[in-house]
Motif scaffolding. Sequence first.
Motif, PDB file in Angstrom:
ATOM      1  N   LYS A   1       0.985  -1.243  -0.115  1.00 41.22           N
ATOM      2  CA  LYS A   1      -0.009  -0.003   0.035  1.00 41.22           C
ATOM      3  C   LYS A   1       0.895   1.241   0.019  1.00 41.22           C
ATOM      4  O   LYS A   1       0.385   2.310  -0.641  1.00 41.22           O
ATOM      5  N   ASP A   2       1.910   1.144   0.784  1.00 41.01           N
ATOM      6  CA  ASP A   2       2.858   2.338   0.658  1.00 41.01           C
ATOM      7  C   ASP A   2       3.678   2.550  -0.774  1.00 41.01           C
ATOM      8  O   ASP A   2       3.547   3.654  -1.117  1.00 41.01           O
ATOM      9  N   ASP A   3       3.725   1.629  -1.442  1.00 40.19           N
ATOM     10  CA  ASP A   3       4.171   1.584  -2.804  1.00 40.19           C
ATOM     11  C   ASP A   3       3.152   2.446  -3.841  1.00 40.19           C
ATOM     12  O   ASP A   3       3.428   3.178  -4.449  1.00 40.19           O
ATOM     13  N   LEU A   4       1.895   1.759  -3.428  1.00 38.96           N
ATOM     14  CA  LEU A   4       0.987   2.709  -4.105  1.00 38.96           C
ATOM     15  C   LEU A   4       0.652   4.320  -3.858  1.00 38.96           C
ATOM     16  O   LEU A   4       0.692   4.997  -5.017  1.00 38.96           O
ATOM     17  N   ILE A   5       0.767   4.356  -2.646  1.00 38.03           N
ATOM     18  CA  ILE A   5       0.537   5.822  -2.504  1.00 38.03           C
ATOM     19  C   ILE A   5       1.925   6.642  -2.741  1.00 38.03           C
ATOM     20  O   ILE A   5       1.837   7.933  -3.256  1.00 38.03           O
ATOM     21  N   LEU A   6       2.947   6.227  -2.971  1.00 41.23           N
ATOM     22  CA  LEU A   6       4.078   6.624  -3.376  1.00 41.23           C
ATOM     23  C   LEU A   6       4.073   7.021  -5.022  1.00 41.23           C
ATOM     24  O   LEU A   6       4.316   8.075  -5.558  1.00 41.23           O
ATOM     25  N   SER A   7       3.461   5.944  -5.554  1.00 42.86           N
ATOM     26  CA  SER A   7       3.101   6.030  -6.946  1.00 42.86           C
ATOM     27  C   SER A   7       2.265   6.941  -7.380  1.00 42.86           C
ATOM     28  O   SER A   7       2.296   7.688  -8.527  1.00 42.86           O
ATOM     29  N   LEU A   8       1.311   7.446  -6.693  1.00 47.50           N
ATOM     30  CA  LEU A   8       0.344   8.301  -6.649  1.00 47.50           C
ATOM     31  C   LEU A   8       0.868  10.047  -6.462  1.00 47.50           C
ATOM     32  O   LEU A   8       0.560  10.956  -7.242  1.00 47.50           O
ATOM     33  N   ILE A   9       1.589  10.133  -5.244  1.00 48.12           N
ATOM     34  CA  ILE A   9       1.806  11.183  -4.876  1.00 48.12           C
ATOM     35  C   ILE A   9       3.340  11.952  -5.718  1.00 48.12           C
ATOM     36  O   ILE A   9       3.185  12.979  -5.776  1.00 48.12           O
ATOM     37  N   LEU A  10       4.156  11.101  -5.890  1.00 47.75           N
ATOM     38  CA  LEU A  10       5.276  11.625  -6.742  1.00 47.75           C
ATOM     39  C   LEU A  10       5.160  12.198  -7.977  1.00 47.75           C
ATOM     40  O   LEU A  10       5.772  13.321  -8.251  1.00 47.75           O
ATOM     41  N   PRO A  11       4.204  11.816  -8.791  1.00 47.77           N
ATOM     42  CA  PRO A  11       4.024  12.614 -10.159  1.00 47.77           C
ATOM     43  C   PRO A  11       3.345  13.863  -9.652  1.00 47.77           C
ATOM     44  O   PRO A  11       3.618  14.791 -10.378  1.00 47.77           O
ATOM     45  N   LEU A  12       2.607  13.799  -8.908  1.00 47.33           N
ATOM     46  CA  LEU A  12       1.802  15.154  -8.280  1.00 47.33           C
ATOM     47  C   LEU A  12       2.830  16.438  -7.955  1.00 47.33           C
ATOM     48  O   LEU A  12       2.827  17.615  -8.221  1.00 47.33           O
ATOM     49  N   ILE A  13       3.922  15.648  -7.001  1.00 47.30           N
ATOM     50  CA  ILE A  13       5.016  16.656  -6.484  1.00 47.30           C
ATOM     51  C   ILE A  13       5.838  16.941  -7.807  1.00 47.30           C
ATOM     52  O   ILE A  13       6.320  18.289  -7.919  1.00 47.30           O
ATOM     53  N   ALA A  14       5.997  16.117  -8.540  1.00 48.18           N
ATOM     54  CA  ALA A  14       6.740  16.524  -9.794  1.00 48.18           C
ATOM     55  C   ALA A  14       6.012  17.420 -10.782  1.00 48.18           C
ATOM     56  O   ALA A  14       6.691  18.476 -11.339  1.00 48.18           O
ATOM     57  N   GLU A  15       4.620  17.432 -10.784  1.00 42.38           N
ATOM     58  CA  GLU A  15       3.884  18.380 -11.516  1.00 42.38           C
ATOM     59  C   GLU A  15       4.112  19.797 -11.065  1.00 42.38           C
ATOM     60  O   GLU A  15       4.085  20.918 -11.560  1.00 42.38           O
ATOM     61  N   ILE A  16       3.872  19.995  -9.801  1.00 40.94           N
ATOM     62  CA  ILE A  16       4.194  21.338  -8.950  1.00 40.94           C
ATOM     63  C   ILE A  16       5.426  21.709  -9.520  1.00 40.94           C
ATOM     64  O   ILE A  16       5.381  23.012  -9.555  1.00 40.94           O
ATOM     65  N   ARG A  17       6.508  20.828  -9.227  1.00 40.68           N
ATOM     66  CA  ARG A  17       7.880  21.432  -9.743  1.00 40.68           C
ATOM     67  C   ARG A  17       7.985  21.936 -11.138  1.00 40.68           C
ATOM     68  O   ARG A  17       8.569  23.200 -11.430  1.00 40.68           O
ATOM     69  N   VAL A  18       7.386  21.158 -11.946  1.00 42.32           N
ATOM     70  CA  VAL A  18       7.152  21.843 -13.249  1.00 42.32           C
ATOM     71  C   VAL A  18       6.760  23.185 -13.579  1.00 42.32           C
ATOM     72  O   VAL A  18       7.115  23.953 -14.094  1.00 42.32           O
ATOM     73  N   HIS A  19       5.625  23.492 -12.915  1.00 47.08           N
ATOM     74  CA  HIS A  19       5.137  24.651 -12.732  1.00 47.08           C
ATOM     75  C   HIS A  19       5.975  25.810 -12.184  1.00 47.08           C
ATOM     76  O   HIS A  19       5.884  26.909 -12.918  1.00 47.08           O
ATOM     77  N   LEU A  20       6.624  25.269 -11.065  1.00 46.49           N
ATOM     78  CA  LEU A  20       7.329  26.259 -10.352  1.00 46.49           C
ATOM     79  C   LEU A  20       8.913  26.582 -11.143  1.00 46.49           C
ATOM     80  O   LEU A  20       9.166  27.875 -11.094  1.00 46.49           O
ATOM     81  N   LYS A  21       9.257  25.653 -12.032  1.00 47.55           N
ATOM     82  CA  LYS A  21      10.575  25.921 -12.692  1.00 47.55           C
ATOM     83  C   LYS A  21      10.007  26.818 -13.932  1.00 47.55           C
ATOM     84  O   LYS A  21      11.098  27.394 -14.208  1.00 47.55           O
ATOM     85  N   LYS A  22       8.860  26.565 -14.461  1.00 43.25           N
ATOM     86  CA  LYS A  22       8.240  27.581 -15.521  1.00 43.25           C
ATOM     87  C   LYS A  22       8.475  28.898 -14.850  1.00 43.25           C
ATOM     88  O   LYS A  22       9.074  29.908 -15.742  1.00 43.25           O
TER      89      LYS A  22
END
Length: 223
Positions: A65-86
């Motif tokens: 279940k931990d692996d599942l939540i990691l797979s869900l949250i990391l892409p969202l955090i990465a998306e926030i970073r993309v917006h911040l980098k722009k």
Amino acid sequence: MDKQNQHKSICRQRKEREKQQRIQSILDAARTVFASKGYLKSTMDEIAMAAEITKPTIYLYFKSKDDLILSLILPLIAEIRVHLKKLEKNLNSGKIQDGRDLVLGIFHAYYNAYESSPETFRVLQLFQQKDLLGDFKPEIRSALDEKGRNNVILCRSMLTQGMEMGLLKKVDVYALADIIWGLVVGVVQLEDCKNDEENNHKLKIGTLGLAQQLITEALTRLE
């Protein structure tokens, strides 16, 4: 390519598509279950039922279940970073000449992530609950902490740069970064309790709009 090899290639591509579709269906089910029941109360059985597959099938792709939540949250955090980098790129190139645009850009980077996947954003909110942190394996907690911290550091860096450029009033940048993130998370959570999603997010948009206005007016009134 001869017909036999072409056929094998087509079959491999089909199997890969089916695999990715199965993984996505599991993630979609986990996102829904976590968002509705909370991480601790959710079970792999419930996720399997929501995905309309057997529990052993989930374990073919996700260890826990931990692996599942990691797979869900990391892409969202990465998306926030993309917006911040722009936003950072625009700030460094001189396209941002107004403190208001900088602050609004940070607000939008966070809220855009919510808009792209509300349920995943709610899962991220769950992760930030203090009582929940101890239930994650150390390596899972460390991975999420590191990625999230990198976004916070980037946000602080841009705010500091804005202050040094004279675009923003000089205040405690650590507190300011937390205030902006806390406002977005808090308003989303509060208005969700009022079924705002069924109202096309009007409450969130209105409340965050006022918060943005108050913050930017306070920060850009330079003496």
